[in-house]
Motif scaffolding. Structure first.
Motif, short mmCIF file in Angstrom:
data_model
loop_
_atom_site.label_atom_id
_atom_site.label_comp_id
_atom_site.label_asym_id
_atom_site.label_seq_id
_atom_site.Cartn_x
_atom_site.Cartn_y
_atom_site.Cartn_z
N LEU A 31 0.87 -1.16 0.20
CA LEU A 31 0.11 0.20 0.00
C LEU A 31 0.83 1.20 -0.09
CD1 LEU A 31 -2.93 1.44 0.60
CD2 LEU A 31 -2.02 1.25 2.85
N ALA A 32 2.02 1.27 0.97
CA ALA A 32 2.85 2.50 1.07
C ALA A 32 3.62 2.37 -0.31
CB ALA A 32 3.92 2.03 2.08
N GLY A 33 4.02 1.45 -0.94
CA GLY A 33 4.67 1.67 -2.28
C GLY A 33 3.71 2.16 -3.43
N LYS A 34 2.61 2.18 -3.38
CA LYS A 34 1.79 2.89 -4.32
C LYS A 34 1.65 4.28 -3.86
CE LYS A 34 -1.37 -0.99 -5.32
NZ LYS A 34 -0.96 -1.62 -3.94
N MET A 35 1.43 4.72 -2.52
CA MET A 35 1.21 5.97 -2.18
C MET A 35 2.49 6.87 -1.96
SD MET A 35 -1.65 5.86 1.05
CE MET A 35 -0.36 5.07 2.03
N ILE A 36 3.65 6.44 -2.07
CA ILE A 36 4.92 7.12 -2.07
C ILE A 36 4.84 8.42 -3.40
CG2 ILE A 36 7.29 7.12 -2.19
CD1 ILE A 36 7.21 4.85 -0.34
N PRO A 37 4.65 7.68 -4.59
CA PRO A 37 4.76 8.63 -5.59
C PRO A 37 3.86 9.66 -5.61
CG PRO A 37 4.36 6.25 -6.36
CD PRO A 37 4.54 6.32 -5.06
N LEU A 38 2.36 9.21 -4.96
CA LEU A 38 1.61 10.28 -5.06
C LEU A 38 1.94 11.44 -4.10
CD1 LEU A 38 -1.00 9.02 -6.35
CD2 LEU A 38 -2.20 9.28 -4.02
N SER A 52 5.05 12.12 -2.82
CA SER A 52 6.31 12.93 -3.59
C SER A 52 5.59 13.95 -4.43
CB SER A 52 7.26 12.22 -4.04
OG SER A 52 6.76 10.78 -3.97
N ILE A 53 4.90 13.89 -5.49
CA ILE A 53 4.39 14.72 -6.56
C ILE A 53 3.76 15.92 -5.88
CG2 ILE A 53 3.08 14.88 -8.53
CD1 ILE A 53 3.60 11.83 -9.18
N ALA A 54 2.80 15.53 -4.90
CA ALA A 54 2.13 16.50 -4.20
C ALA A 54 2.93 17.38 -3.70
CB ALA A 54 1.04 15.86 -3.26
N ALA A 55 3.96 16.71 -3.10
CA ALA A 55 5.05 17.78 -2.16
C ALA A 55 5.60 18.83 -3.11
CB ALA A 55 6.03 16.95 -1.62
N ILE A 56 6.18 18.03 -4.50
CA ILE A 56 6.94 18.92 -5.35
C ILE A 56 5.84 19.90 -5.90
CG2 ILE A 56 8.00 19.01 -7.67
CD1 ILE A 56 9.02 16.11 -6.61
N VAL A 57 4.59 19.74 -6.18
CA VAL A 57 3.77 20.71 -6.87
C VAL A 57 3.49 21.73 -5.89
CG1 VAL A 57 1.34 21.14 -7.78
CG2 VAL A 57 2.95 19.10 -8.71
N LEU A 58 3.08 21.41 -4.74
CA LEU A 58 2.61 22.34 -3.59
C LEU A 58 3.80 23.26 -3.25
CD1 LEU A 58 0.33 20.12 -1.30
CD2 LEU A 58 -0.30 22.20 -2.38
N GLY A 59 5.09 22.68 -3.23
CA GLY A 59 6.14 23.36 -2.88
C GLY A 59 6.42 24.31 -3.81
N ALA A 60 6.25 24.25 -5.09
CA ALA A 60 6.70 24.94 -6.21
C ALA A 60 5.50 26.10 -5.96
CB ALA A 60 6.48 24.63 -7.44
N ALA A 61 4.26 25.78 -5.68
CA ALA A 61 3.19 26.85 -5.71
C ALA A 61 3.70 27.95 -4.56
CB ALA A 61 1.95 26.17 -5.68
N GLY A 62 3.86 27.17 -3.48
CA GLY A 62 4.18 27.89 -2.36
C GLY A 62 5.04 28.82 -2.38
N ALA A 103 6.99 15.02 4.35
CA ALA A 103 7.12 14.40 5.42
C ALA A 103 6.39 13.11 5.27
CB ALA A 103 6.55 14.95 6.69
N ILE A 104 5.43 13.03 5.06
CA ILE A 104 4.80 11.71 4.80
C ILE A 104 5.28 10.77 3.77
CG2 ILE A 104 2.45 10.62 4.01
CD1 ILE A 104 0.83 13.06 4.93
N ALA A 105 5.94 11.41 2.56
CA ALA A 105 6.55 10.56 1.56
C ALA A 105 7.59 9.85 2.32
CB ALA A 105 6.68 11.23 0.50
N LEU A 130 7.03 7.12 4.92
CA LEU A 130 6.46 6.06 4.17
C LEU A 130 7.73 5.38 3.73
CD1 LEU A 130 3.22 6.82 2.38
CD2 LEU A 130 3.59 5.60 4.47
N ILE A 131 8.60 6.06 3.04
CA ILE A 131 10.03 5.28 2.48
C ILE A 131 10.48 4.56 3.61
CG2 ILE A 131 11.90 5.47 1.17
CD1 ILE A 131 10.50 7.80 -0.21
N ARG A 132 10.63 5.31 4.79
CA ARG A 132 11.52 4.80 5.80
C ARG A 132 10.93 3.51 6.52
NH1 ARG A 132 12.26 9.08 8.36
NH2 ARG A 132 14.42 9.71 7.27
#
Lengths: 248, 60, 219
Positions: free
Chosen positions: A17-24, A26-36, A216-218, A221-223
């Motif tokens: 489950l975590a394997g599927k969620m991690i890309p989700l 990380s992409i959200a982090a990058i997009v939100l980070g850029a916007a912020g 942080a969540i991404a 989850l990886i760790r």
């Protein structure tokens, strides 16, 4: 439909489950980070009192928030692990600690960098900065205790104890440091007491904290997956995993 | 463009803190992936040796 | 049972008298070192005195934390204690109080003498001693949790200090603050009541937590 909560509580199913969620995440982090960052640097006006220096707020405040929340969440997970003996929740707690410590360190460093132009000194015994420093000691205490114990089961439980004792003490430490700070130094200009924040500043900051949350969540989850593999390496399903050579 | 970097004279502090932020985040990500990679290598080594033992047993 | 364990621990401590004295001498040396480092200038020392005495008391009581459970752990009496029908938290409370009697009380008695070294006024000395009297048991009780968690770990001594120091900070702040407040004429009532509150809270909570930590470490 009844959600079967316990389906994902076994390390094996959580791993995938975590394997599927991690890309989700990380992409959200990058997009939100850029916007912020975009809002923070291009849209938000210059603060008439602090000039441009206040832009550090966009990384300092999210880091400070996150460091506190992550400690509480870590304490909750380790508490659950202690109470219900579920190995996975203790693994998640162990996984949270390094990220929380990193954010505390980041909050301290950016706080000092912000303090230099505003107050002229790198380190000010401001109530929040001091309790942030103590929070860093709590994180390091948790991690070093877990590292010192070889048997994972005992490490989880001992870590849970110190996390719970720590989380009970955080408000006490915060208020005693606040009392101590106002006692000695009088209310200095505190970091976020700047006049009512322009809406763009606020939105920029909120988006940045969301981005930090996703990140942080991404990472956690990886760790967690890494910890699951470390602790379950002799189980069958890890064996098959090797057979397929799948890394996902 | 240059005044963007000077940040009204506070450039050092603003970019300094963001630099620290990037260094911390990148550092953590690298550490986590490094941990995964060595773990994977370690696991596959164990796995190879297990398979090797099975083959020897069946062969002997 | 509760008093039995205190008497037993005191007996044990008395047999190894050196432990008691080492903690005390450590306290004296640390407190006397500061003027050498900071300079003999009196009114600076006077303002620093409460902080220095309190930090030294903190460190001294932490030094001997490791020994609280270690000897019993080694010769197996700790296992008997875990199995005994008596409630574990009472046993731990007894041990913590015994540790306080062995390390805390000598510090409290010695504090006025050292206070004179820092040219503290009579009233400040009294407040310092009372604040130490209220504070040192809290140090032993919270320390018991740290000692229980790091039972039998290599490098346990350093680890205990890392775990327990952040939890000592409120006691340090209000302990040292009490003397300063009384010197500044504000009266130390508030600080004393807070120290008393910490004491009560830790007398109730710490033994139970330390007992649970003992069970974890002894599994």
């Amino acid at each position: 439909m009844a959600i079967n909560w316990f389906k994902y509580s076994s390390p094996a199913s959580f791993y995938f489950l975590a394997g599927k969620m991690i890309p989700l995440f990380s992409i959200a982090a990058i997009v939100l980070g850029a916007a912020g960052l975009y809002i923070g640097f291009f849209v938000a006006p210059t603060d008439f009192q602090q000039g441009e220096a206040y832009r550090i707020i966009f990384i300092h405040v999210p880091a400070a928030w996150l460091s506190m929340f992550l400690y509480v969440i870590m304490a909750i997970w380790s508490g659950i692990g202690l109470a219900f003996n579920t190995r996975l929740s203790s693994m998640v707690a162990t996984a949270i600690a390094p990220t929380g410590a990193m954010f505390t360190f980041l909050a301290l460093w950016t706080g000092a960098l912000w303090g230099k132009p505003m107050w002229g000194t790198w380190w000010v015994w401001d109530a929040r900065l001091t309790s942030e420093l103590i929070l860093l000691f709590l994180y390091i205490g948790f991690m070093s205790l877990q590292a010192a114990i070889d048997d994972p089961r005992r490490a989880d439980k001992a870590g849970a104890m110190i996390a719970l004792v720590g989380v009970v003490n955080i408000p006490i430490i915060y208020f005693s440091v606040k009392w101590w700070n106002t006692l000695h130094q009088g209310a200095t200009v505190s970091l976020t007491q700047s006049p009512k924040m322009a809406t763009t500043m606020l939105t920029g900051m909120l988006i940045m904290s969301l981005a930090c949350w996703m990140y942080a969540i991404a990472v956690i989850l990886i760790r967690t997956r890494a910890i699951i593999l470390e602790r379950e390496r002799h189980t069958a399903w890890v064996g098959e995993l090797q057979l397929q050579g799948a890394t996902r | 463009m240059s005044d963007f970097f000077s940040m009204g004279g506070y450039g050092l502090y603003v970019w300094g803190s963001y630099l620290v932020a990037i260094v911390c985040i990148a550092g953590e990500v690298i550490l986590v992936f490094n941990r995964r990679r060595t773990l994977m290598k370690h696991l596959s080594l164990i796995h190879q040796s297990n398979k090797q033992e099975k083959i020897n047993e069946t062969a002997s | 049972m509760f008093f039995w364990i205190i008497r037993r621990d005191l007996l044990l401590a008395m047999r190894r008298r050196s432990d008691v004295l080492t903690t005390l001498f450590f306290f004296i040396i640390v407190v006397s070192l500061f003027p050498l480092g900071v300079g003999p200038e009196m009114n600076m020392l006077r303002t620093m005195a409460p902080g220095v005495v309190w930090v030294a008391a903190l460190l001294a009581s932490m030094l001997s934390l490791g020994r609280m459970f270690a000897s019993d752990h080694l010769d197996g009496t700790l296992e008997q204690m875990l199995l005994s029908p008596q409630s574990l938290s009472m046993l731990v409370l007894g041990k913590a109080l015994a540790h306080w009697l062995v390390t805390g009380v000598p510090l409290v008695l010695m504090a006025p003498v050292l206070g004179i070294q820092y040219d503290l006024t009579g009233e400040a000395l009294l407040v310092l001693t009372v604040s130490l009297l209220l504070g040192t048991p809290v140090l032993s009780l919270i320390g018991a949790i740290g000692a229980a968690l790091t039972l039998g770990l290599r490098g346990g001594g350093v680890l205990v200090s890392l775990l327990v120091l952040p939890l000592y900070i409120p006691v340090l702040i209000f302990g040292a603050g009490a003397v300063e407040a009384s010197a500044a004429g504000l009266g130390a009532g508030a600080h004393m009541s807070l120290l008393g509150a910490f004491l009560l809270a830790s007398v109730v909570l710490a033994p139970w937590t330390a007992g649970a930590s003992l069970r974890i470490s002894m599994e």
